[in-house]
Design a protein around this motif. Structure first.
Motif, PDB file in Angstrom:
ATOM      1  N   HIS A 148       0.831  -1.206   0.000  1.00  0.00           N
ATOM      2  CA  HIS A 148       0.000   0.000   0.000  1.00  0.00           C
ATOM      3  C   HIS A 148       0.869   1.260   0.000  1.00  0.00           C
ATOM      4  O   HIS A 148       0.569   2.225  -0.705  1.00  0.00           O
ATOM      5  CB  HIS A 148      -0.941   0.034   1.209  1.00  0.00           C
ATOM      6  N   LYS A 149       1.941   1.233   0.767  1.00  0.00           N
ATOM      7  CA  LYS A 149       2.839   2.381   0.811  1.00  0.00           C
ATOM      8  C   LYS A 149       3.468   2.616  -0.557  1.00  0.00           C
ATOM      9  O   LYS A 149       3.538   3.752  -1.039  1.00  0.00           O
ATOM     10  CB  LYS A 149       3.933   2.156   1.862  1.00  0.00           C
ATOM     11  N   ALA A 150       3.925   1.546  -1.201  1.00  0.00           N
ATOM     12  CA  ALA A 150       4.522   1.677  -2.531  1.00  0.00           C
ATOM     13  C   ALA A 150       3.500   2.204  -3.536  1.00  0.00           C
ATOM     14  O   ALA A 150       3.817   3.070  -4.361  1.00  0.00           O
ATOM     15  CB  ALA A 150       5.077   0.323  -2.988  1.00  0.00           C
ATOM     16  N   ASP A 151       2.271   1.703  -3.466  1.00  0.00           N
ATOM     17  CA  ASP A 151       1.211   2.180  -4.362  1.00  0.00           C
ATOM     18  C   ASP A 151       0.944   3.662  -4.141  1.00  0.00           C
ATOM     19  O   ASP A 151       0.792   4.429  -5.101  1.00  0.00           O
ATOM     20  CB  ASP A 151      -0.083   1.385  -4.154  1.00  0.00           C
ATOM     21  N   GLU A 176       1.343   9.238  -5.807  1.00  0.00           N
ATOM     22  CA  GLU A 176       1.782  10.597  -5.496  1.00  0.00           C
ATOM     23  C   GLU A 176       2.669  11.139  -6.608  1.00  0.00           C
ATOM     24  O   GLU A 176       2.519  12.285  -7.033  1.00  0.00           O
ATOM     25  CB  GLU A 176       2.534  10.627  -4.161  1.00  0.00           C
ATOM     26  N   GLU A 177       3.580  10.297  -7.110  1.00  0.00           N
ATOM     27  CA  GLU A 177       4.462  10.726  -8.194  1.00  0.00           C
ATOM     28  C   GLU A 177       3.650  11.053  -9.445  1.00  0.00           C
ATOM     29  O   GLU A 177       3.895  12.069 -10.105  1.00  0.00           O
ATOM     30  CB  GLU A 177       5.484   9.638  -8.509  1.00  0.00           C
ATOM     31  N   GLN A 178       2.683  10.192  -9.763  1.00  0.00           N
ATOM     32  CA  GLN A 178       1.833  10.441 -10.937  1.00  0.00           C
ATOM     33  C   GLN A 178       1.026  11.721 -10.748  1.00  0.00           C
ATOM     34  O   GLN A 178       0.874  12.511 -11.687  1.00  0.00           O
ATOM     35  CB  GLN A 178       0.897   9.261 -11.175  1.00  0.00           C
ATOM     36  N   GLY A 213       3.227  14.736 -11.236  1.00  0.00           N
ATOM     37  CA  GLY A 213       3.465  14.949 -12.662  1.00  0.00           C
ATOM     38  C   GLY A 213       2.271  15.587 -13.341  1.00  0.00           C
ATOM     39  O   GLY A 213       2.413  16.521 -14.148  1.00  0.00           O
ATOM     40  N   SER A 214       1.085  15.121 -13.009  1.00  0.00           N
ATOM     41  CA  SER A 214      -0.131  15.681 -13.592  1.00  0.00           C
ATOM     42  C   SER A 214      -0.331  17.130 -13.154  1.00  0.00           C
ATOM     43  O   SER A 214      -0.716  17.988 -13.951  1.00  0.00           O
ATOM     44  CB  SER A 214      -1.351  14.849 -13.199  1.00  0.00           C
ATOM     45  N   ILE A 215      -0.080  17.393 -11.887  1.00  0.00           N
ATOM     46  CA  ILE A 215      -0.222  18.761 -11.373  1.00  0.00           C
ATOM     47  C   ILE A 215       0.750  19.691 -12.092  1.00  0.00           C
ATOM     48  O   ILE A 215       0.387  20.798 -12.496  1.00  0.00           O
ATOM     49  CB  ILE A 215      -0.006  18.790  -9.847  1.00  0.00           C
ATOM     50  N   TYR A 216       1.978  19.240 -12.288  1.00  0.00           N
ATOM     51  CA  TYR A 216       2.963  20.060 -12.990  1.00  0.00           C
ATOM     52  C   TYR A 216       2.491  20.344 -14.413  1.00  0.00           C
ATOM     53  O   TYR A 216       2.590  21.472 -14.899  1.00  0.00           O
ATOM     54  CB  TYR A 216       4.326  19.359 -13.003  1.00  0.00           C
ATOM     55  N   THR A 217       1.968  19.321 -15.093  1.00  0.00           N
ATOM     56  CA  THR A 217       1.495  19.486 -16.467  1.00  0.00           C
ATOM     57  C   THR A 217       0.359  20.497 -16.531  1.00  0.00           C
ATOM     58  O   THR A 217       0.330  21.371 -17.397  1.00  0.00           O
ATOM     59  CB  THR A 217       1.033  18.129 -17.039  1.00  0.00           C
TER      60      THR A 217
END
Length: 117
Positions: A49-52, A57-59, A62-66
């Protein structure tokens, strides 16, 4: 007979006392064992769950930056309307000049070749 009954009662009391002491002495061990058992079973799932969550969060970042980059691009385009109007005016001038050149060229062709016009 009374002494025998007393011995039986004393034996019961001492047995109960011994049993209580045994339970009290082993209770922390049992609790820790159960806790260890629970951690061993649930830890792999929690790690997954932590890895997911880190991946999501990384995705998301990235979306927020875009999206933020796209918003800033759109905002900067609103300031470029002056430039687009200038380009539009220059294109209209170029089209008018081209029409004038075509007109002059066709008059020149007619003057050299009177029968073609």
């Amino acid at each position: 007979m009374e002494e025998q009954e007393m011995q039986i009662k004393v034996k019961k009391v001492t047995d109960k006392f011994t049993e209580s002491m045994y339970v009290l002495a082993n209770e922390p061990s049992v609790a820790l064992y159960r806790l260890q058992e629970h951690v061993r079973r649930s830890l792999p799932e929690l790690a997954q769950h932590k890895a997911d969550m880190q991946n999501w969060e990384e995705q998301s970042q990235g979306s927020i930056y875009t999206v933020e980059y796209a918003c800033s691009a759109v905002k900067s385009m609103t300031f470029s309307s002056v430039h687009f109007k200038s380009i539009e005016g220059l294109l209209k001038q170029a089209i008018n000049l081209k029409h004038q050149l075509n007109t002059v060229q066709s008059r020149r062709d007619c003057s050299f070749n009177r029968f073609a016009c």
